[in-house]
Design an enzyme around this catalytic site. Structure first.
Site, PDB file in Angstrom:
ATOM      1  N   HIS A 261       0.855  -1.183   0.000  1.00 58.47           N
ATOM      2  CA  HIS A 261       0.000   0.000   0.000  1.00 58.47           C
ATOM      3  C   HIS A 261       0.894   1.238   0.000  1.00 58.47           C
ATOM      4  CE1 HIS A 261      -3.688   2.348   0.771  1.00 58.47           C
ATOM      5  NE2 HIS A 261      -2.871   3.133   1.455  1.00 58.47           N
ATOM      6  N   CYS A 262       0.747   2.077  -1.018  1.00 57.43           N
ATOM      7  CA  CYS A 262       1.549   3.285  -1.151  1.00 57.43           C
ATOM      8  C   CYS A 262       0.788   4.455  -0.532  1.00 57.43           C
ATOM      9  CB  CYS A 262       1.850   3.558  -2.631  1.00 57.43           C
ATOM     10  SG  CYS A 262       2.794   5.073  -2.913  1.00 57.43           S
ATOM     11  N   PHE A 263       1.357   5.048   0.508  1.00 54.78           N
ATOM     12  CA  PHE A 263       0.687   6.158   1.183  1.00 54.78           C
ATOM     13  C   PHE A 263       0.757   7.447   0.370  1.00 54.78           C
ATOM     14  CE2 PHE A 263       1.556   3.270   4.706  1.00 54.78           C
ATOM     15  CZ  PHE A 263       0.353   3.296   5.378  1.00 54.78           C
TER      16      PHE A 263
ATOM     17  N   GLY B  57      -2.032   6.988  -1.862  1.00 54.10           N
ATOM     18  CA  GLY B  57      -3.263   6.626  -1.170  1.00 54.10           C
ATOM     19  C   GLY B  57      -3.960   5.441  -1.792  1.00 54.10           C
ATOM     20  N   ASN B  58      -3.180   4.527  -2.371  1.00 53.80           N
ATOM     21  CA  ASN B  58      -3.762   3.436  -3.133  1.00 53.80           C
ATOM     22  C   ASN B  58      -2.876   2.205  -3.007  1.00 53.80           C
ATOM     23  OD1 ASN B  58      -5.537   2.126  -4.779  1.00 53.80           O
ATOM     24  ND2 ASN B  58      -4.884   3.092  -6.675  1.00 53.80           N
TER      25      ASN B  58
END
Length: 268
Positions: free
Chosen positions: A121-123, A126-127
């Site tokens: 999950h890439c902050f 946001g996805n």
């Protein structure tokens, strides 16, 4: 969980602010400072070429950033074979292995969906990064690192001309920040110049981090693995590295290298 959800909102806003500041500094500060006499500047001057290069890198970075957000991994929760007595709550508390339904699936609490070929999950976007946006994510990291390093070089040239200093000595950049802080508090350095110096170190950190992350991600792709599979110790089927690359980048990989396009040609 509340902290992670807050980070999932703050991190994209932070990235967009850094991108906007970088664009303003490059277009309105660094590039104009390269023009000595605009009336005699040739068409292919270093300033114009640098501006075109920066716009190319920025357009690819932001274009792939948007595609990473748009091409969200599909929610496979409705299509999975849950079996008798299996509930979504089993995914929430981690008692049910995602691999029992489909290989490489994972339920993300932040996205509230089950995705196939989940990587992480890439902050900053946001996805979740999965099968549909892996190539765009790698291109985003690549062009972000190049744009940051390009801004770093332009910023060092601007500081060198403004403060009349040389970066021929490698230690000059390492001692620039503490020396600038002492000059700033003594009043010998302007706040705008101090801001540019701070941005130099920020570009260096982001550029190196994105470059290292991109190289690590490419190594996993060559091995046919994802970060989630490595973290969970999942065994993957050994295949030639060319097939693993083609699954992610597709047959028209050269087009996606220069133009931000959707990950439609891949079969990841």
């Amino acid at each position: 969980m509340l902290v992670l959800r807050l980070l999932n909102v703050v991190a994209p806003a932070y990235f967009l602010c850094i991108s906007l500041v970088t664009f303003v500094l490059q277009i309105f500060v660094f590039i104009p400072s390269m023009f000595r006499d605009p009336s005699t500047t040739p068409l292919f001057s270093p300033a114009l070429l640098h501006g075109a290069l920066f716009l190319f890198l920025s357009a690819n970075a932001l274009g792939n950033y948007v595609l990473v957000i748009q091409n969200s991994p599909e929610d496979l929760g409705k299509d999975l074979n849950w079996g008798k007595g299996a509930e979504v709550a089993d995914w929430l508390d981690g008692s049910r292995s995602p691999g029992s339904a489909l290989p490489g699936t994972h339920f993300c609490r932040l996205c509230a969906r089950v995705t196939q070929r989940h990587d992480h999950h890439c902050f900053f976007t946001g996805n979740c990064i999965g099968s549909r946006n892996m190539r765009n994510f790698i291109m985003f990291c690549l062009y972000t690192s190049l744009a940051c390093l390009d801004s770093l070089v332009a910023g060092m040239a601007y500081i060198s001309a403004t403060l009349s200093m040389s970066f021929a000595d490698p230690l000059a950049f390492l001692t620039l920040l503490p020396h600038s802080i002492s000059q700033f508090f003594s009043g010998a350095l302007l706040s705008s110049e101090m801001f540019v110096i701070l941005m130099l170190y920020l570009w260096l950190g982001i550029g190196l981090a994105c470059a290292g992350f991109c190289c690590h991600q490419m190594l996993l792709i060559l091995r046919g693995q994802t970060r989630y599979q490595v973290r969970k110790g999942m065994v993957v089927r050994a295949r030639p590295w060319r097939e693993n690359l083609q699954e992610v980048f597709g047959k028209k990989w050269l087009l996606g290298l220069f133009i931000p396009v959707q990950n439609a040609e891949s079969s990841y």
